[in-house]
Design a protein around this motif. Sequence first.
Motif, mmCIF file in Angstrom:
data_model
loop_
_atom_site.group_PDB
_atom_site.id
_atom_site.type_symbol
_atom_site.label_atom_id
_atom_site.label_comp_id
_atom_site.label_asym_id
_atom_site.label_seq_id
_atom_site.Cartn_x
_atom_site.Cartn_y
_atom_site.Cartn_z
ATOM 1 N N ASN A 147 0.823 -1.211 0.000
ATOM 2 C CA ASN A 147 0.000 0.000 0.000
ATOM 3 C C ASN A 147 0.856 1.261 0.000
ATOM 4 N N ALA A 148 2.008 1.198 0.663
ATOM 5 C CA ALA A 148 2.920 2.344 0.640
ATOM 6 C C ALA A 148 3.423 2.599 -0.773
ATOM 7 N N ALA A 149 3.717 1.516 -1.494
ATOM 8 C CA ALA A 149 4.165 1.665 -2.884
ATOM 9 C C ALA A 149 3.045 2.238 -3.744
ATOM 10 N N ARG A 150 1.814 1.837 -3.502
ATOM 11 C CA ARG A 150 0.675 2.391 -4.255
ATOM 12 C C ARG A 150 0.512 3.880 -3.953
ATOM 13 N N PHE A 151 0.710 4.260 -2.698
ATOM 14 C CA PHE A 151 0.657 5.686 -2.344
ATOM 15 C C PHE A 151 1.734 6.450 -3.114
ATOM 16 N N CYS A 152 2.924 5.872 -3.163
ATOM 17 C CA CYS A 152 4.007 6.530 -3.903
ATOM 18 C C CYS A 152 3.636 6.706 -5.366
ATOM 19 N N GLN A 153 3.114 5.655 -5.970
ATOM 20 C CA GLN A 153 2.714 5.752 -7.375
ATOM 21 C C GLN A 153 1.676 6.851 -7.585
ATOM 22 N N SER A 154 0.714 6.931 -6.709
ATOM 23 C CA SER A 154 -0.362 7.909 -6.861
ATOM 24 C C SER A 154 0.127 9.339 -6.688
ATOM 25 N N ASN A 155 1.339 9.486 -6.115
ATOM 26 C CA ASN A 155 1.906 10.816 -5.918
ATOM 27 C C ASN A 155 3.130 11.050 -6.796
ATOM 28 N N GLY A 156 3.194 10.292 -7.875
ATOM 29 C CA GLY A 156 4.258 10.526 -8.852
ATOM 30 C C GLY A 156 5.633 10.071 -8.406
ATOM 31 N N ILE A 157 5.700 9.206 -7.403
ATOM 32 C CA ILE A 157 6.986 8.709 -6.912
ATOM 33 C C ILE A 157 7.268 7.366 -7.571
ATOM 34 N N GLY A 158 8.402 7.255 -8.254
ATOM 35 C CA GLY A 158 8.730 6.023 -8.958
ATOM 36 C C GLY A 158 10.156 5.594 -8.718
ATOM 37 N N ALA A 159 10.653 4.746 -9.617
ATOM 38 C CA ALA A 159 11.983 4.174 -9.481
ATOM 39 C C ALA A 159 13.056 5.259 -9.504
ATOM 40 N N SER A 160 14.098 5.019 -8.719
ATOM 41 C CA SER A 160 15.221 5.946 -8.692
ATOM 42 C C SER A 160 16.236 5.535 -9.751
ATOM 43 N N ALA A 161 16.909 6.513 -10.318
ATOM 44 C CA ALA A 161 17.906 6.221 -11.355
ATOM 45 C C ALA A 161 19.309 6.153 -10.785
ATOM 46 N N HIS A 162 19.445 6.367 -9.473
ATOM 47 C CA HIS A 162 20.787 6.458 -8.896
ATOM 48 C C HIS A 162 20.921 5.569 -7.663
ATOM 49 N N LEU A 163 22.158 5.068 -7.470
ATOM 50 C CA LEU A 163 22.449 4.289 -6.272
ATOM 51 C C LEU A 163 22.681 5.209 -5.084
ATOM 52 N N GLU A 164 23.287 6.375 -5.328
ATOM 53 C CA GLU A 164 23.549 7.333 -4.262
ATOM 54 C C GLU A 164 22.294 8.152 -3.986
ATOM 55 N N PRO A 165 22.158 8.655 -2.764
ATOM 56 C CA PRO A 165 20.939 9.414 -2.428
ATOM 57 C C PRO A 165 20.894 10.740 -3.177
ATOM 58 N N PRO A 166 19.698 11.199 -3.551
ATOM 59 C CA PRO A 166 19.554 12.496 -4.213
ATOM 60 C C PRO A 166 19.907 13.629 -3.249
ATOM 61 N N ALA A 167 20.268 14.771 -3.800
ATOM 62 C CA ALA A 167 20.517 15.958 -2.967
ATOM 63 C C ALA A 167 19.217 16.353 -2.279
ATOM 64 N N ALA A 168 19.319 16.766 -1.028
ATOM 65 C CA ALA A 168 18.111 17.105 -0.268
ATOM 66 C C ALA A 168 18.355 18.345 0.575
ATOM 67 N N THR A 169 17.355 19.215 0.621
ATOM 68 C CA THR A 169 17.419 20.419 1.454
ATOM 69 C C THR A 169 16.432 20.343 2.609
ATOM 70 N N LEU A 170 15.280 19.733 2.391
ATOM 71 C CA LEU A 170 14.273 19.629 3.453
ATOM 72 C C LEU A 170 14.763 18.712 4.557
ATOM 73 N N ALA A 171 14.505 19.099 5.799
ATOM 74 C CA ALA A 171 14.971 18.303 6.942
ATOM 75 C C ALA A 171 14.411 16.881 6.897
ATOM 76 N N VAL A 172 13.141 16.745 6.506
ATOM 77 C CA VAL A 172 12.533 15.418 6.509
ATOM 78 C C VAL A 172 13.218 14.500 5.500
ATOM 79 N N ASN A 173 13.668 15.053 4.386
ATOM 80 C CA ASN A 173 14.356 14.233 3.386
ATOM 81 C C ASN A 173 15.789 13.907 3.821
ATOM 82 N N ARG A 174 16.461 14.908 4.440
ATOM 83 C CA ARG A 174 17.811 14.624 4.944
ATOM 84 C C ARG A 174 17.739 13.578 6.056
#
Length: 955
Positions: free
Chosen positions: A631-658
């Motif tokens: 269900n978490a994956a379905r939530f991600c899909q419904s919000n435009g969240i999909g597969a990552s293209a990188h092994l390393e983490p993306p750059a992040a500025t928001l505290a929740v993402n860091r």
Amino acid sequence: MTDLPKTFDPAEIEARWYPYWEEKGLFAPERPGAEPWTLVNPPPNVTGSLHIGHALDNTLQDILVRHARLKGKDARWVVGTDHAGIATQMVVERQLNAKGQKRTDFSRDEFIGKVWEWKEESGGEITRQLRRLGCSMDWANERFTMDEGFSKAVLKVFVELYRQNLLYRDKRLVNWDPGLGTAISDLEVETREVAGKFYRLRYPLEDGSGFIEVATTRPETMLADMAVAVHPDDERYKALIGKQVRLPITGRLIPIVADEHADPELGSGAVKITPGHDFNDFEVGKRAGIKPADMLNMLDAKARVIQCGNIPDDLIGLPANDPKADQDARRLVVARLKEGGFLVPHVDKDGVEHDAEPRTIQTPFGDRSGVVIEPWLTDQWYVDAATLAKPAIEAVTSGKTKIVPKSWEKTYFHWMENIQPWCVSRQLWWGHQIPAWYDDQGKVYVAETEAEAQAEAGEGATLRRDPDVLDTWFSSALWPFATLGWPDPQSTPFASSEVEKRLAGDEQGFSTSLETNGGGRQLGGRYPNDVLISGFDILFFWDARMMMQGLHFMKEVPFKTLYLHGLVRAADGAKMSKSKGNTVDPLGLIDKYGADALRFFMAAMESQGRDIKMDEKRIEGYRNFATKLWNAARFCQSNGIGASAHLEPPAATLAVNRWIVAEVVATVQALDIALAELRFDEAANTIYQFVWSRFCDWYLELIKPVLSTEKDTVRAEPVEALSSSPSDGEGKAALRQAQGERSEVDETRAVAGWVLDQILVMLHPFMPFITEELWSKMGQRDHELIVAKWPMADARAIDPDAAQEIDWLIRLVSEIRAARTELNVPPGARLPVYARDPSAQTAARLSQQGAVLARLARVDQAGGDAPSGGALQIVVDEATFVLPLGDVVDLEAERARLAKAIAAAEKERDSLAGRLNNPSFVEKAKPEAVEKARADHAEKAAEAERLGAALARLG
């Protein structure tokens, strides 16, 4: 990206993915130059079907091999089955019997042909069932202990051991199964409690001066007694040592010998010695100078009485002990002893005399035949296990092989240091026939082929082959190296030419040589194997024997680590058995909950050798865990969240993402440590807590306000409209704001997609099916998950400031939610929240996380001082948060309710404490009752404390 169905259906996913993996060769991907990593499975019987112990054993192995594969190693899981001599022969004989035929209606070769036919038609059930469990084994190189290459290894080992005087023929006692007509191993003996009797017998001294009294549960064996033993320091019998007694019934004279086996404190202190029918007596007889060849054997292969010295004719041919027969030797012997005055009656509590005292007797039975096992004196082939054990002891002492848990080392050393000769011959037709031939004079010629034996005996000699076969443990002891092509280097599987070249260059101390190289790697870098997973119950039968044979023939340990797991027991802790009717069918559990849920249960419950109690509710809980991830994956899909293209983490500025990136790194680090230390429960619980709590319960909730800003912005004012009026100052500001929000949304989507990818990789060894399915559906990939790369535990990605900020937010939301629940605040009610004495940091956090706090805690930030009156108060760090309750809660009624609930909880707590402080209860009650009382006490104590805190919050 492919939309996920609303319902998670494990059966459909499992049926689709396993054949795909196998057909594409993904269990053994080509990895030229990669480090070899090898695991061999304990070969299940070819007659077997998957039981719950198999499910545990193979789940643990699959976790390790999938993890090694994800780490980029050339990981191979060697798979095969054991020919299971006794079990397989019984299956085929039963089939013949159903047709009115029996084995002896056929020649040996004809019968073996029928066994091979059965194997081809029906011998693959267990391997099909291992596939249901998701075991990523190298099926393309499947082995069988009777295949041509493996048989060649078995014959070579037998001949070499014989020529080195480490294998010989001898007359000794064995566990004899009269039903099957063969010797069996200790593992095939099942001890049961049987209602029996304890007889006391009088043996008259030769000179007529009196009697010596002995006791036995098997009076019929007195026909083959050869001595009476007394302790050398027993003053009652010192003067009798060396004298003789005359056996009743047979009249034979036997000596009274001194031996410490006789315990002066037990019974009369004198023990009858029947060396041909008791393992302890066999050793006493040898110490008394009786050669095994001279020991009396009173039974034939069917446990019927035979003549061995003055036995009356009417006893010959009777079963030794068969209450179902019209007559047996035991009843006749007891009757004659009684008639001759040699039976000492037992007087019960009422003064009534009986022939014997009732006793519950531990009796050995054949686990397959179901008949009583006889210690039987016979000629068999033996391995000098004591000599082979010495290097195996040293290997563990020196740390060449590490036993996990370490507590098993003591048991290993005790058994190896006191090891007895290993009986390796069996009286069967199915199996590796012993490569020994006899001439007319009985001289033996041991060779790998009959031609070699004939050449040694001479052209004119007539040879007959030993009809016995080898114990299946003998062949399976060669499993770690014979499965890899030994002794033929040309048939060594699993190694690409690039690997061979690298290893031949000895870049890592490896060698492909079949000879010793001073501790290097052999057989394409796959020997020694990296780890062996085994149940502790076969530590001696299989694991220790692999150590002995591997060290002897390969000059190196067979595996670097030996992991011994416990047993899976019934829910009440009882050992599972078919006779008790408490066994559990793992395939039924897979049908009901899915293979992933069963696998995760096994891993989560496996705590370094401790037994596992079966708990179907836990399995159901792990099915729910899989559903939550789905269900978490379905939530991600419904919000435009999909597969990552990188092994390393993306750059992040928001505290929740860091914060979540740092949480991933910490989880990878903890997983790596747990798996390296073979802490399966720790590893499973680490990934479980991260997925359930950190990702699903918190991260996805914390980012909902961010994701919703895009929708809100687009609904309020499309970006295109804003950008059409560049001269408008307000329009430019709105555009910049919208672009900033879009940037935050894009960042969050990228981070969330990356985190979900890392979850799928980390969880894959435990739950391969659901993770592979989600991996394939979250976006376009250039490889399957099974061959993806394990996450990097890069500590540089850890951001302490973000971690502290989000930890503060989680604690604050959790405290508010808990307090609302305790005080019965209606779920939909929104409360104002005032911060009293906040630091600058807390004030900044409230500003930054205001939207999230409002959404998750259902509160609205208010300025100024809190109004007077009843309020809910929460302290987090230095600040006190005040939530006025107004008319939302009847404060007086709530105080009364809490006070009453506290009193009730305290009363139950104190009552339970009184029981637990009563020594009589703790000592006499059932352990489970005491454990429940402790758990209930802890629960009530916590409840009273929690309710007290809730009352205090009302101020």
